[in-house]
Scaffold this motif. Sequence first.
Motif, short mmCIF file in Angstrom:
data_model
loop_
_atom_site.label_atom_id
_atom_site.label_comp_id
_atom_site.label_asym_id
_atom_site.label_seq_id
_atom_site.Cartn_x
_atom_site.Cartn_y
_atom_site.Cartn_z
N LEU A 339 20.66 -15.90 -36.20
CA LEU A 339 21.91 -16.57 -36.48
C LEU A 339 21.91 -17.95 -35.97
CD1 LEU A 339 24.42 -13.91 -35.12
CD2 LEU A 339 24.02 -14.96 -37.56
N ARG A 340 20.97 -18.09 -34.86
CA ARG A 340 20.61 -19.69 -34.18
C ARG A 340 19.92 -20.52 -35.41
NH1 ARG A 340 19.31 -16.66 -29.34
NH2 ARG A 340 20.91 -16.79 -27.73
N GLU A 341 18.99 -19.85 -36.09
CA GLU A 341 18.14 -20.64 -37.00
C GLU A 341 19.15 -21.32 -38.35
OE1 GLU A 341 15.16 -17.88 -37.99
OE2 GLU A 341 13.80 -18.42 -36.17
N ASN A 342 20.15 -20.29 -38.15
CA ASN A 342 21.05 -20.71 -39.25
C ASN A 342 22.30 -21.51 -39.01
OD1 ASN A 342 19.96 -19.75 -42.33
ND2 ASN A 342 19.26 -18.20 -40.61
N ASN A 343 22.40 -21.98 -37.77
CA ASN A 343 23.49 -22.81 -37.10
C ASN A 343 24.66 -21.91 -37.03
OD1 ASN A 343 24.28 -25.22 -36.07
ND2 ASN A 343 24.99 -26.07 -37.93
N VAL A 344 24.62 -20.64 -36.88
CA VAL A 344 25.82 -19.80 -36.73
C VAL A 344 26.16 -19.71 -35.09
CG1 VAL A 344 26.92 -17.49 -37.15
CG2 VAL A 344 25.26 -18.58 -38.68
N PHE A 345 27.45 -19.84 -34.80
CA PHE A 345 27.97 -19.76 -33.47
C PHE A 345 28.69 -18.48 -33.26
CE2 PHE A 345 27.11 -24.38 -33.94
CZ PHE A 345 27.12 -24.67 -32.80
N PHE A 346 28.10 -17.64 -32.12
CA PHE A 346 28.26 -16.48 -31.95
C PHE A 346 28.37 -16.37 -30.51
CE2 PHE A 346 23.79 -16.72 -32.25
CZ PHE A 346 23.36 -15.86 -31.25
N SER A 347 28.36 -14.65 -30.06
CA SER A 347 28.20 -14.57 -28.56
C SER A 347 27.63 -12.92 -28.73
CB SER A 347 29.48 -14.63 -27.98
OG SER A 347 30.52 -13.92 -28.37
N VAL A 348 27.19 -12.87 -27.33
CA VAL A 348 26.62 -11.45 -27.02
C VAL A 348 27.47 -10.94 -26.00
CG1 VAL A 348 24.49 -10.02 -26.82
CG2 VAL A 348 24.44 -12.22 -28.02
N SER A 349 27.66 -9.75 -26.11
CA SER A 349 28.13 -9.06 -24.87
C SER A 349 27.34 -7.89 -24.53
CB SER A 349 29.82 -8.09 -25.17
OG SER A 349 30.35 -8.98 -25.35
N TYR A 350 26.57 -7.86 -23.16
CA TYR A 350 25.75 -6.85 -22.76
C TYR A 350 26.37 -5.60 -21.96
CZ TYR A 350 22.19 -10.23 -24.17
OH TYR A 350 21.49 -10.88 -25.03
N LYS A 351 25.73 -4.86 -21.63
CA LYS A 351 26.32 -3.27 -21.05
C LYS A 351 27.00 -3.64 -19.98
CE LYS A 351 24.89 1.27 -20.62
NZ LYS A 351 23.83 2.21 -20.33
N ASN A 352 26.57 -4.66 -18.88
CA ASN A 352 27.41 -4.86 -17.94
C ASN A 352 28.58 -5.41 -17.95
OD1 ASN A 352 26.39 -7.42 -18.57
ND2 ASN A 352 25.91 -8.22 -16.50
N SER A 353 29.12 -6.06 -19.46
CA SER A 353 30.40 -6.50 -19.52
C SER A 353 31.27 -5.37 -20.25
CB SER A 353 30.22 -7.41 -20.59
OG SER A 353 29.70 -8.80 -19.88
N ALA A 354 30.69 -4.18 -20.39
CA ALA A 354 31.52 -3.45 -21.14
C ALA A 354 30.70 -1.95 -20.75
CB ALA A 354 31.55 -3.40 -22.69
N LEU A 355 30.38 -1.87 -19.20
CA LEU A 355 29.93 -0.45 -18.79
C LEU A 355 30.14 0.75 -19.35
CD1 LEU A 355 27.40 -0.02 -17.00
CD2 LEU A 355 29.11 0.27 -15.23
N ILE A 356 31.46 1.10 -19.37
CA ILE A 356 31.98 2.52 -19.95
C ILE A 356 31.80 2.57 -21.45
CG2 ILE A 356 33.70 4.11 -19.93
CD1 ILE A 356 34.84 2.78 -17.47
N ASP A 357 32.39 1.52 -22.08
CA ASP A 357 32.36 1.63 -23.60
C ASP A 357 31.06 1.60 -24.11
OD1 ASP A 357 33.65 1.54 -26.11
OD2 ASP A 357 32.78 -0.76 -26.24
N PHE A 358 30.05 0.94 -23.68
CA PHE A 358 28.83 0.60 -24.20
C PHE A 358 28.00 1.85 -23.74
CE2 PHE A 358 28.37 -4.12 -25.11
CZ PHE A 358 29.52 -3.89 -26.26
N THR A 359 28.16 2.49 -22.69
CA THR A 359 27.44 3.66 -22.41
C THR A 359 27.64 4.80 -23.24
OG1 THR A 359 27.41 3.20 -20.20
CG2 THR A 359 27.14 5.51 -20.38
#
Length: 392
Positions: A339-359
């Motif tokens: 995505l970065r190589e193709n100039n796409v702007f995005f974001s990432v959510s990691y487990k500590n931001s959604a502890l219950i849901d991602f677990t």
Amino acid sequence: MNTDKIRQEIRGLSDGKLFFNNAGSSLMPNIVVDSMIDYLRQEEQLGGYEVANRNAELLDNCYAETARLINCKPSNIAFMTSATEAFAKALSSIIFEEGDTIITTVDDYISNQITFISLQKRLNINLLRIKKLENNELDLEELENLIKEHHPKLVAVTHIPTNSGLIQDIEAVGKICRQYDVLYLADCCQSVGQMVVDVDKIGCDFLTATGRKFMRGPRGSGFLYVSDRVLEQDYAPILLDMRGAHWSEYDNYELFKTAKRFEHWEVSYAAVLGMMEAVKYANTIGLNTIENYNRKLAETLRTNLKNSSFKVLDIGKNLSSIVTFCGPDNDLENIQKVLRENNVFFSVSYKNSALIDFTDKKVDGAVRLSPHYFNTLEEVEKVSEVLRNSLL
């Protein structure tokens, strides 16, 4: 809706980027930026107080324009520096005592969860989370049973969790809260600006929103809605200043009648004005139009991702313009690189931001693409192709 005209009114699109991070911090319309710069230039020449006095009528209109956005009165609106500040101000107006109960959801925003846990640690309150049904919807029957059993001081629900595309049924929650006369706080920081939000239908006592996300306003802006019944019962933040009350006696004060009592005297009026222009821009297009267009973009993107064997993590009957996914093997790193190589702007959510849901979903994180009404179906197809090629 004239998408071509809207895109021409965004200088941030001039370099050909594919911008899909509206759930993080969107691209502002030119009018938003220009109005803020003009206001700051006035302050440069005249000083902040004089400029505020000269623009008093314009600044006062900010309340009316924002009230129009969510179907309330100007007196119900207070401007904030963020949704988080609005959330904290609302909570600070509620006198919690040891043993009180707050009911929330497993998908509430990370900062809200941390705030609740902080109250739990400091004041020994009970924190309960509504379970979800197999289809990922809130278990409203359990909510009603919890209210009848625990008589909570507050129910708080995030309308659209930052970590998934789920739209939670906050209107149904509001009906139950009104039935049992429970205070109700709705966090709408991801929904205001991307879809219709009507406080009359929601039935909440407080609603919090930010400027920088789908509202397309500046960072450092947001607002708080406070219901008439809360204002009439003299709820106010624990730390008031002269914006919130009249110093009537040596050891007493009288609260002002409107939601402005939740504001502080010192504020960036340039940010408030920028926020108003963003609200006015969305109101002019129409939130119903924006919502329908956004739904089409998000549905197309999810379908393309599923057809390309990506693991789409959004589950629910009603999904928003936040699309979360990972690779077939839960990969995130390769997706980000491509995505970065193709100039796409995005974001990432990691487990500590959604502890219950991602677990529960058995993932360590998710890539998040959040299309908005200035995006096109052609852009959705282009980013879908970029991602599809990343798996080859």
